[in-house]
Scaffold this motif. Structure first.
Motif, PDB file in Angstrom:
ATOM      1  N   LYS A  97       0.822  -1.222   0.000  1.00  0.00           N
ATOM      2  CA  LYS A  97       0.000   0.000   0.000  1.00  0.00           C
ATOM      3  C   LYS A  97       0.851   1.265   0.000  1.00  0.00           C
ATOM      4  O   LYS A  97       0.317   2.358  -0.190  1.00  0.00           O
ATOM      5  CB  LYS A  97      -0.883   0.040   1.253  1.00  0.00           C
ATOM      6  CG  LYS A  97      -1.888  -1.091   1.333  1.00  0.00           C
ATOM      7  CD  LYS A  97      -2.763  -0.871   2.565  1.00  0.00           C
ATOM      8  CE  LYS A  97      -3.657  -2.068   2.799  1.00  0.00           C
ATOM      9  NZ  LYS A  97      -4.215  -2.050   4.170  1.00  0.00           N
ATOM     10  N   ILE A  98       2.160   1.144   0.310  1.00  0.00           N
ATOM     11  CA  ILE A  98       3.020   2.330   0.439  1.00  0.00           C
ATOM     12  C   ILE A  98       4.315   2.096  -0.349  1.00  0.00           C
ATOM     13  O   ILE A  98       4.597   0.968  -0.768  1.00  0.00           O
ATOM     14  CB  ILE A  98       3.318   2.653   1.920  1.00  0.00           C
ATOM     15  CG1 ILE A  98       4.107   1.531   2.595  1.00  0.00           C
ATOM     16  CG2 ILE A  98       2.003   2.888   2.675  1.00  0.00           C
ATOM     17  CD1 ILE A  98       4.439   1.809   4.063  1.00  0.00           C
ATOM     18  N   ASP A  99       5.097   3.175  -0.553  1.00  0.00           N
ATOM     19  CA  ASP A  99       6.262   3.061  -1.430  1.00  0.00           C
ATOM     20  C   ASP A  99       7.471   2.438  -0.752  1.00  0.00           C
ATOM     21  O   ASP A  99       8.258   1.752  -1.398  1.00  0.00           O
ATOM     22  CB  ASP A  99       6.625   4.442  -1.981  1.00  0.00           C
ATOM     23  CG  ASP A  99       5.509   4.977  -2.855  1.00  0.00           C
ATOM     24  OD1 ASP A  99       5.303   4.406  -3.949  1.00  0.00           O
ATOM     25  OD2 ASP A  99       4.805   5.918  -2.432  1.00  0.00           O
ATOM     26  N   ALA A 100       7.649   2.676   0.558  1.00  0.00           N
ATOM     27  CA  ALA A 100       8.846   2.143   1.214  1.00  0.00           C
ATOM     28  C   ALA A 100       8.659   2.068   2.718  1.00  0.00           C
ATOM     29  O   ALA A 100       7.830   2.785   3.294  1.00  0.00           O
ATOM     30  CB  ALA A 100      10.058   3.014   0.884  1.00  0.00           C
ATOM     31  N   ILE A 101       9.445   1.187   3.325  1.00  0.00           N
ATOM     32  CA  ILE A 101       9.531   1.075   4.785  1.00  0.00           C
ATOM     33  C   ILE A 101      11.007   1.167   5.145  1.00  0.00           C
ATOM     34  O   ILE A 101      11.817   0.385   4.642  1.00  0.00           O
ATOM     35  CB  ILE A 101       8.980  -0.279   5.290  1.00  0.00           C
ATOM     36  CG1 ILE A 101       7.516  -0.459   4.890  1.00  0.00           C
ATOM     37  CG2 ILE A 101       9.148  -0.396   6.815  1.00  0.00           C
ATOM     38  CD1 ILE A 101       6.967  -1.856   5.183  1.00  0.00           C
ATOM     39  N   LEU A 102      11.355   2.136   6.000  1.00  0.00           N
ATOM     40  CA  LEU A 102      12.735   2.247   6.463  1.00  0.00           C
ATOM     41  C   LEU A 102      12.822   1.602   7.853  1.00  0.00           C
ATOM     42  O   LEU A 102      12.135   2.028   8.787  1.00  0.00           O
ATOM     43  CB  LEU A 102      13.165   3.717   6.502  1.00  0.00           C
ATOM     44  CG  LEU A 102      14.661   3.963   6.665  1.00  0.00           C
ATOM     45  CD1 LEU A 102      15.039   5.349   6.174  1.00  0.00           C
ATOM     46  CD2 LEU A 102      15.136   3.787   8.085  1.00  0.00           C
ATOM     47  N   ASP A 103      13.652   0.579   7.963  1.00  0.00           N
ATOM     48  CA  ASP A 103      13.769  -0.167   9.225  1.00  0.00           C
ATOM     49  C   ASP A 103      14.815   0.488  10.117  1.00  0.00           C
ATOM     50  O   ASP A 103      16.008   0.413   9.845  1.00  0.00           O
ATOM     51  CB  ASP A 103      14.151  -1.617   8.922  1.00  0.00           C
ATOM     52  CG  ASP A 103      14.107  -2.496  10.178  1.00  0.00           C
ATOM     53  OD1 ASP A 103      14.027  -1.936  11.308  1.00  0.00           O
ATOM     54  OD2 ASP A 103      14.156  -3.723  10.032  1.00  0.00           O
ATOM     55  N   GLY A 104      14.349   1.136  11.178  1.00  0.00           N
ATOM     56  CA  GLY A 104      15.262   1.771  12.138  1.00  0.00           C
ATOM     57  C   GLY A 104      15.214   1.066  13.487  1.00  0.00           C
ATOM     58  O   GLY A 104      15.524   1.682  14.513  1.00  0.00           O
ATOM     59  N   GLY A 105      14.809  -0.198  13.505  1.00  0.00           N
ATOM     60  CA  GLY A 105      14.758  -0.939  14.770  1.00  0.00           C
ATOM     61  C   GLY A 105      13.477  -0.642  15.540  1.00  0.00           C
ATOM     62  O   GLY A 105      12.573   0.034  15.040  1.00  0.00           O
ATOM     63  N   ALA A 106      13.414  -1.158  16.759  1.00  0.00           N
ATOM     64  CA  ALA A 106      12.209  -1.002  17.586  1.00  0.00           C
ATOM     65  C   ALA A 106      12.176   0.399  18.194  1.00  0.00           C
ATOM     66  O   ALA A 106      13.218   0.967  18.533  1.00  0.00           O
ATOM     67  CB  ALA A 106      12.189  -2.050  18.686  1.00  0.00           C
ATOM     68  N   CYS A 107      10.964   0.959  18.322  1.00  0.00           N
ATOM     69  CA  CYS A 107      10.809   2.309  18.901  1.00  0.00           C
ATOM     70  C   CYS A 107      11.008   2.240  20.412  1.00  0.00           C
ATOM     71  O   CYS A 107      10.496   1.354  21.071  1.00  0.00           O
ATOM     72  CB  CYS A 107       9.426   2.858  18.593  1.00  0.00           C
ATOM     73  SG  CYS A 107       9.048   2.915  16.837  1.00  0.00           S
ATOM     74  N   ASP A 108      11.708   3.264  20.927  1.00  0.00           N
ATOM     75  CA  ASP A 108      12.049   3.336  22.349  1.00  0.00           C
ATOM     76  C   ASP A 108      10.883   3.644  23.275  1.00  0.00           C
ATOM     77  O   ASP A 108      10.688   2.992  24.284  1.00  0.00           O
ATOM     78  CB  ASP A 108      12.950   4.559  22.540  1.00  0.00           C
ATOM     79  CG  ASP A 108      14.373   4.185  22.663  1.00  0.00           C
ATOM     80  OD1 ASP A 108      14.693   3.021  22.360  1.00  0.00           O
ATOM     81  OD2 ASP A 108      15.135   5.089  23.046  1.00  0.00           O
ATOM     82  N   VAL A 109      10.173   4.728  22.959  1.00  0.00           N
ATOM     83  CA  VAL A 109       9.130   5.224  23.869  1.00  0.00           C
ATOM     84  C   VAL A 109       7.913   4.307  23.816  1.00  0.00           C
ATOM     85  O   VAL A 109       7.352   3.940  24.855  1.00  0.00           O
ATOM     86  CB  VAL A 109       8.732   6.682  23.521  1.00  0.00           C
ATOM     87  CG1 VAL A 109       7.581   7.161  24.398  1.00  0.00           C
ATOM     88  CG2 VAL A 109       9.938   7.597  23.655  1.00  0.00           C
ATOM     89  N   GLY A 110       7.499   3.929  22.616  1.00  0.00           N
ATOM     90  CA  GLY A 110       6.485   2.890  22.461  1.00  0.00           C
ATOM     91  C   GLY A 110       5.049   3.361  22.446  1.00  0.00           C
ATOM     92  O   GLY A 110       4.189   2.661  21.927  1.00  0.00           O
ATOM     93  N   VAL A 111       4.745   4.518  23.010  1.00  0.00           N
ATOM     94  CA  VAL A 111       3.407   5.111  22.849  1.00  0.00           C
ATOM     95  C   VAL A 111       3.577   6.444  22.119  1.00  0.00           C
ATOM     96  O   VAL A 111       4.647   7.046  22.156  1.00  0.00           O
ATOM     97  CB  VAL A 111       2.662   5.328  24.191  1.00  0.00           C
ATOM     98  CG1 VAL A 111       2.265   4.005  24.804  1.00  0.00           C
ATOM     99  CG2 VAL A 111       3.493   6.156  25.154  1.00  0.00           C
ATOM    100  N   GLU A 112       2.503   6.913  21.474  1.00  0.00           N
ATOM    101  CA  GLU A 112       2.594   8.118  20.668  1.00  0.00           C
ATOM    102  C   GLU A 112       2.852   9.347  21.536  1.00  0.00           C
ATOM    103  O   GLU A 112       2.721   9.311  22.761  1.00  0.00           O
ATOM    104  CB  GLU A 112       1.301   8.334  19.867  1.00  0.00           C
ATOM    105  CG  GLU A 112       0.986   7.256  18.853  1.00  0.00           C
ATOM    106  CD  GLU A 112       0.170   6.120  19.428  1.00  0.00           C
ATOM    107  OE1 GLU A 112       0.133   5.966  20.680  1.00  0.00           O
ATOM    108  OE2 GLU A 112      -0.432   5.383  18.629  1.00  0.00           O
ATOM    109  N   SER A 113       3.145  10.454  20.839  1.00  0.00           N
ATOM    110  CA  SER A 113       3.441  11.714  21.524  1.00  0.00           C
ATOM    111  C   SER A 113       2.253  12.196  22.352  1.00  0.00           C
ATOM    112  O   SER A 113       1.098  11.922  22.027  1.00  0.00           O
ATOM    113  CB  SER A 113       3.810  12.774  20.482  1.00  0.00           C
ATOM    114  OG  SER A 113       2.745  12.960  19.574  1.00  0.00           O
TER     115      SER A 113
END
Ligand code: TXA
Ligand code: MG
Length: 321
Positions: A163-179
Motif C-alpha cells: 500500500k506504500i512506497d517504502a519502509i525504512l527499518d530503524g529498529g524497535a521504537c524506544d518510547v512505544g506510545v505516541e506523543s
C-alpha cells in the motif's frame, strides 16, 4: 498493489527515503514513539495518499514533523509555545498551534482547520530524513486506521505491504506510545496523554485543561472511542485469566494462563510503554493461534506513563463501532 521497497537505516536508505518523499511518495519511518507514515506536507496528492493507505477518515487531521523549531515557525505561530519547545523538543510532544497564513501546508493535513499539530521528533534516523528532505513531513502512525500502532518495521510490513512506497527499518521504537498532544489555542489543554508524562508538562504550564468535547476542536484519537483494537476483545483491570483468556500482565507474580506476556516484571511504566504495542500485536496472534477468545489485562497504575498506557488500553477494550 505497489512494490514496497525495504530501506536500511544507513546513508543510502535515508537518501532514498528523502527522494521518495520529494517525489510525492509514502514512506514508513521510525520515530522514538511509533513508526510514522510520512508524506510531503506541502503536496496535496501525497497527503491524500496517507488517508487512502490508512483508510483514515478525512476529518482526522495529521501531525507535521519538523527538523527544528525554526522550521515549525514557518507554518505555526510558535511564540506561546517557546517554554514547552525549549523543554521537550526534540521529543514526544506534539503542540497544536495557530496555523500561519499562506503556510503552504496541504489543507488535508489540518482537515481544513486553522490550527496545526507540530512535533520535532528525537529519533536520529527520522532527524536525518527530515534534514535530507528539508521540509515538513505529515505523518500519522503507520497502522490501518483503528488498529494497533506499529513499533517495529515488521509491524508496518504486516499491515501496509503493497500500500506504500517504502519502509525504512530503524529498529524497535524506544518510547512505544505516541506523543503527548497539547493544544495551546486557548489555555494549555491535554488532547492525548503520551510519551511526555503530563506531570512534567504541568510543572511548566500549571494544571492542564482536559478535552472538553466541544464541537469546534478536531477529534484526536483520544476521542474516537474504539482505537488500537486487536482482533480479540480485551478485558481490563483483571485479577486473573478466566477460561479462554490470554493474560497481559504487569509486575511480579502473575496468574497462570495458556498464553501470557508481561509488560514489565519490575513494574516499570517506561518499560511497559515501550513493550505495549508489540505485546498487543504478539498476544493477539498467539491467543488466536491457541484458540483463545479474549485478552485479560492486569491493572496498570494511573501515574506517569501509566496515563498513556491506560488510555491506549481503554481504547483497545472499547466496543467496536
Ligand atoms: O507519536 C506520534 O505522535 C506519532 C508519530 C508517528 O509521530 N504520530 C501519531 O499520529 O500518533 P496520529 O495521526 O496517529 O495521531 C495524531 C492525532 C490525530 O489523530 C489528530 O486527531 C490530532 O493528532 N491532531 C492533528 N492535528 C490536530 C489539530 N489541528 N487539532 C487537534 N488535534 C489534532
Ligand atoms: Mg495513530
Amino acid at each position: 498493489m505497489k512494490r514496497t521497497e525495504r530501506l536500511k537505516d544507513d546513508l543510502t536508505g535515508i537518501a532514498r527515503a528523502a527522494a521518495i518523499l520529494k517525489a510525492g511518495g509514502l514512506v514508513a519511518l521510525p520515530t522514538e514513539t511509533v513508526y510514522g507514515l510520512a508524506a510531503d506536507a506541502l503536496n496535496p496528492e501525497a497527503v491524500a495518499g496517507i488517508y487512502t493507505a490508512k483508510g483514515r477518515p478525512s476529518f482526522n487531521p495529521l501531525i507535521i514533523h519538523v527538523s527544528s523549531p525554526s522550521m515549525a515557525g514557518r507554518f505555526a505561530e510558535i511564540e506561546a509555545a517557546r517554554p514547552l519547545i525549549n523543554a521537550f523538543w526534540p521529543g514526544p510532544l506534539t503542540l497544536v498551534l495557530p496555523l500561519r497564513a499562506k503556510s503552504g501546508i496541504a489543507p488535508a493535513v489540518t482537515a481544513g482547520h486553522d490550527s496545526i499539530a507540530v512535533r520535532m521528533p528525537a529519533h536520529p534516523v527520522m532527524q536525518s530524513v527530515l534534514a535530507a528532505f528539508n521540509g515538513p513531513v505529515a505523518a500519522p502512525s503507520a497502522n490501518p486506521s483503528g488498529r494497533i500502532s506499529p513499533t517495529t518495521a515488521a509491524h508496518v510490513e504486516t499491515d501496509m505491504d503493497g500500500k506504500i512506497d517504502a519502509i525504512l527499518d530503524g529498529g524497535a521504537c524506544d518510547v512505544g506510545v505516541e506523543s503527548t498532544i497539547i493544544s495551546l489555542l486557548d489555555r494549555p489543554r491535554l488532547l492525548r496523554p503520551g510519551g511526555v508524562p503530563v506531570q512534567a508538562i504541568e510543572a511548566l504550564t500549571g494544571p492542564l485543561a482536559r478535552f472538553s468535547g466541544g464541537s469546534t476542536a478536531p477529534k484526536a484519537p483520544g476521542m474516537l472511542a474504539s482505537h488500537y483494537a486487536p482482533v480479540l476483545p480485551v478485558r481490563l483491570n483483571a485479577q486473573k485469566a478466566e477460561d479462554g483468556e490470554a493474560w497481559l500482565g504487569f509486575g511480579p507474580d502473575q496468574p497462570d494462563a495458556p498464553v501470557t506476556i508481561n509488560l514489565s516484571e519490575e513494574e516499570d511504566l517506561e518499560e511497559a510503554a515501550t513493550n505495549l504495542f508489540a505485546a498487543l500485536h504478539e498476544i493477539d496472534a498467539a491467543a488466536r493461534a491457541a484458540g483463545l477468545t479474549q485478552i485479560a489485562v492486569a491493572p496498570i497504575p494511573e501515574d506517569g506513563l501509566g496515563l498513556a498506557i491506560n488510555d491506549r488500553l481503554r481504547r483497545a477494550a472499547a466496543p467496536r463501532g
